[in-house]
Write an enzyme that holds these catalytic residues in place. Structure first.
Site, PDB file in Angstrom:
ATOM      1  N   ASP A  66       0.844  -1.196   0.000  1.00  0.00           N
ATOM      2  CA  ASP A  66       0.000   0.000   0.000  1.00  0.00           C
ATOM      3  C   ASP A  66       0.882   1.249   0.000  1.00  0.00           C
ATOM      4  OD1 ASP A  66      -2.157  -1.688   0.254  1.00  0.00           O
ATOM      5  OD2 ASP A  66      -2.183  -1.574   2.449  1.00  0.00           O
ATOM      6  N   ASP A  72       1.285   8.717   7.410  1.00  0.00           N
ATOM      7  CA  ASP A  72       1.373   7.315   7.874  1.00  0.00           C
ATOM      8  C   ASP A  72       2.690   7.112   8.620  1.00  0.00           C
ATOM      9  OD1 ASP A  72      -0.212   6.061   4.880  1.00  0.00           O
ATOM     10  OD2 ASP A  72      -1.021   6.065   6.921  1.00  0.00           O
ATOM     11  N   GLU A  95       0.974  -1.395  11.203  1.00  0.00           N
ATOM     12  CA  GLU A  95       0.641  -1.571   9.786  1.00  0.00           C
ATOM     13  C   GLU A  95       1.790  -1.079   8.923  1.00  0.00           C
ATOM     14  OE1 GLU A  95      -2.759   0.651   8.451  1.00  0.00           O
ATOM     15  OE2 GLU A  95      -2.794  -0.314   6.504  1.00  0.00           O
ATOM     16  N   GLU A  96       2.531  -0.077   9.428  1.00  0.00           N
ATOM     17  CA  GLU A  96       3.564   0.583   8.611  1.00  0.00           C
ATOM     18  C   GLU A  96       4.941  -0.048   8.750  1.00  0.00           C
ATOM     19  OE1 GLU A  96       0.385   2.666   7.433  1.00  0.00           O
ATOM     20  OE2 GLU A  96       2.336   2.370   6.476  1.00  0.00           O
ATOM     21  N   ASP A 117      -2.456   0.541  14.227  1.00  0.00           N
ATOM     22  CA  ASP A 117      -2.545   1.181  12.919  1.00  0.00           C
ATOM     23  C   ASP A 117      -2.481   2.675  13.217  1.00  0.00           C
ATOM     24  OD1 ASP A 117      -5.031   1.220  10.197  1.00  0.00           O
ATOM     25  OD2 ASP A 117      -3.126   2.266  10.494  1.00  0.00           O
ATOM     26  N   LEU A 119      -2.506   5.379  11.495  1.00  0.00           N
ATOM     27  CA  LEU A 119      -3.404   6.308  10.801  1.00  0.00           C
ATOM     28  C   LEU A 119      -4.333   5.501   9.899  1.00  0.00           C
ATOM     29  CD1 LEU A 119      -3.861   9.352  10.826  1.00  0.00           C
ATOM     30  CD2 LEU A 119      -2.540   9.506   8.719  1.00  0.00           C
ATOM     31  N   ASP A 120      -5.500   5.172  10.461  1.00  0.00           N
ATOM     32  CA  ASP A 120      -6.491   4.389   9.705  1.00  0.00           C
ATOM     33  C   ASP A 120      -7.332   5.334   8.856  1.00  0.00           C
ATOM     34  OD1 ASP A 120      -8.219   1.963   9.226  1.00  0.00           O
ATOM     35  OD2 ASP A 120      -9.673   3.355  10.112  1.00  0.00           O
ATOM     36  N   GLU A 281      -6.540  -3.973  13.327  1.00  0.00           N
ATOM     37  CA  GLU A 281      -7.830  -3.418  12.879  1.00  0.00           C
ATOM     38  C   GLU A 281      -8.968  -4.309  13.387  1.00  0.00           C
ATOM     39  OE1 GLU A 281      -6.915  -3.218   8.607  1.00  0.00           O
ATOM     40  OE2 GLU A 281      -6.846  -1.038   8.727  1.00  0.00           O
TER      41      GLU A 281
HETATM   42  P1  AFP Z   1      -6.381   3.202   4.413  1.00  0.00           P
HETATM   43  O1  AFP Z   1      -5.874   3.394   5.802  1.00  0.00           O
HETATM   44  O2  AFP Z   1      -5.354   2.660   3.471  1.00  0.00           O
HETATM   45  O3  AFP Z   1      -7.124   4.385   3.887  1.00  0.00           O
HETATM   46  O4  AFP Z   1      -7.453   1.993   4.489  1.00  0.00           O
HETATM   47  C1  AFP Z   1      -8.551   2.184   5.349  1.00  0.00           C
HETATM   48  C2  AFP Z   1      -9.203   0.819   5.532  1.00  0.00           C
HETATM   49  O5  AFP Z   1      -8.256  -0.097   5.991  1.00  0.00           O
HETATM   50  C3  AFP Z   1     -10.383   0.908   6.478  1.00  0.00           C
HETATM   51  O6  AFP Z   1     -10.236   1.890   7.452  1.00  0.00           O
HETATM   52  C4  AFP Z   1     -11.547   1.211   5.555  1.00  0.00           C
HETATM   53  O7  AFP Z   1     -12.777   0.739   6.060  1.00  0.00           O
HETATM   54  C5  AFP Z   1     -11.158   0.461   4.288  1.00  0.00           C
HETATM   55  O8  AFP Z   1      -9.734   0.381   4.285  1.00  0.00           O
HETATM   56  C6  AFP Z   1     -11.585   1.183   3.051  1.00  0.00           C
HETATM   57  O9  AFP Z   1     -11.319   0.307   1.973  1.00  0.00           O
HETATM   58  P2  AFP Z   1     -11.739   0.766   0.490  1.00  0.00           P
HETATM   59  O10 AFP Z   1     -10.771   1.866   0.107  1.00  0.00           O
HETATM   60  O11 AFP Z   1     -11.572  -0.489  -0.327  1.00  0.00           O
HETATM   61  O12 AFP Z   1     -13.158   1.249   0.534  1.00  0.00           O
END
Ligand code: AFP
Length: 359
Positions: A66, A72, A95-96, A117, A119-120, A281
């Protein structure tokens, strides 16, 4: 505990330090204070937005391929700096970071393991959307390195998240319910504002990334279709749909007013068991949801009973209002047993007793 008056420190002293809990809780309150300090620092950094030059890509990818945002990496360092020095941790997973972060020789090692995580929902950063941090605490069980982290989520001693929204909140459980604290920024205190959160058992709201519909398994398609059919269908009531692309924001909404969040197994990338990671998560969020009276499953089993086989293992997640999640689990069972297909017979049509006259 009084909403509006009890600070996080007082909550932890009253809940963990004053009560003669099991020996294993010693140091847990101090660790959670360090985590809260990380969250305050991150909150301050995020409110600067573009002015801090933190937006955009770090021109790097994490262990899962990713793309990493600058924040992040910055927020990951904030957690490490606040939590590594105090002699409370034996290791960290993020995660990082690809592997286990070993505590530097300069610092004493402790009795806990922290997975987070930092920064989710970071894809929301550049659009000034809601993001969060998620964390999970295990007690060292004698196994070192990765093995110490690869345990079912039911063994967590604490879990929580920060949500960086109009206000910054810390939602936390140490196994005695799920409680919400709001950051009083002027003073720098987290103040208890949502004690003993309970998720309504029923709901009319679901969250799923509908762009993946063609990849879902039949029981998920069945549940979502019934929600879309609303009052004209078998559910006999209308539903609303949400998708914020930030698990923290979805889970917080569910804790506040009920609902269901689904990131199910899909066949978009068959090798992947869903998108969300277990350790930092699915597992902590499932702990919080269950402590608030909700349910959290993969579709076929309780997430907190699943033993991860790798640090960054992914898992399908269906969590929220107990009765809705139980229904989705039931649909998975009916599908697996072949019971969900409409009855068809060579003699009788499934919608009426007799087959239509041959044309
Ligand atoms: P990021 O941290 O890479 O933005 O991902 C967020 C996540 O892990 C979670 O928080 C969201 O519910 C999901 O991904 C969103 O996934 P999509 O981009 O496939 O909708």
């Amino acid at each position: 505990m009084q909403d509006g008056r009890t600070t996080l420190s007082k909550f932890l002293i009253d809940t963990l330090d004053r009560k003669p809990g099991p020996q294993s809780q010693i140091g847990l309150s101090a660790l959670l204070i360090d985590v809260a300090a990380s969250i305050k620092t991150i909150s301050a950094a995020l409110t600067k937005g573009a002015l801090a030059g933190n937006y955009g890509s770090a021109q790097s990818v994490n262990a899962h391929g990713d793309e990493q945002k600058k924040l992040d990496l910055a927020t990951n360092d904030i957690f490490l700096q606040h939590c590594e020095w105090d002699g409370l941790l034996a290791g960290m997973v993020s995660e990082e970071m690809e592997g286990v972060y070993e505590i530097p020789e300069a610092y004493p090692r402790g009795e806990y393991l922290l997975a987070f995580d930092p920064l989710d929902g970071s894809s929301n950063i550049d659009i000034n959307g809601v993001v969060g941090s998620i964390f999970s605490v295990l007690r060292v069980n004698g196994e070192s390195g990765e093995a110490g982290f690869l345990r079912p989520g039911r063994e967590q001693v604490a879990a929580g998240y920060a949500i960086y929204g109009p206000s910054t909140m810390l939602v936390l459980s140490v196994g005695n319910g799920t409680h919400g604290f709001t950051l009083e920024r002027d003073v720098g205190n987290f103040v208890l504002t949502h004690s003993d959160i309970r998720i309504p058992e029923d709901s009319c709201e679901f969250a799923i990334n509908a762009s993946n519909e063609r990849f879902w398994e039949p029981p998920v398609r069945r549940y979502v279709q019934e929600c879309k059919d609303g009052r004209s269908g078998c559910r006999e009531r209308d539903f609303n749909m949400r998708w914020i692309a930030s698990m923290v924001a979805e889970v917080h909404r569910i804790l506040m007013r009920g609902g269901v969040f689904m990131y199910p197994r899909d066949f978009k990338t068959p090798a992947m068991q869903g998108r969300l990671r277990m350790l930092y998560e699915a597992s902590p969020m499932s702990f919080l949801v269950e402590q608030a009276g909700g349910m959290s499953i993969t579709g076929r089993e309780r997430i907190l009973d699943v033993k991860p086989r790798a640090l960054h293992e992914r898992v399908p997640v269906i969590l929220g209002s107990k009765n809705e999640v139980a229904r989705i689990g039931r649909y998975h069972g009916e599908y697996d047993r072949g019971e969900d297909k409409p009855y068809t017979s060579p003699l009788f049509n499934e919608r009426s007793l007799f087959l239509p006259d041959p044309v």
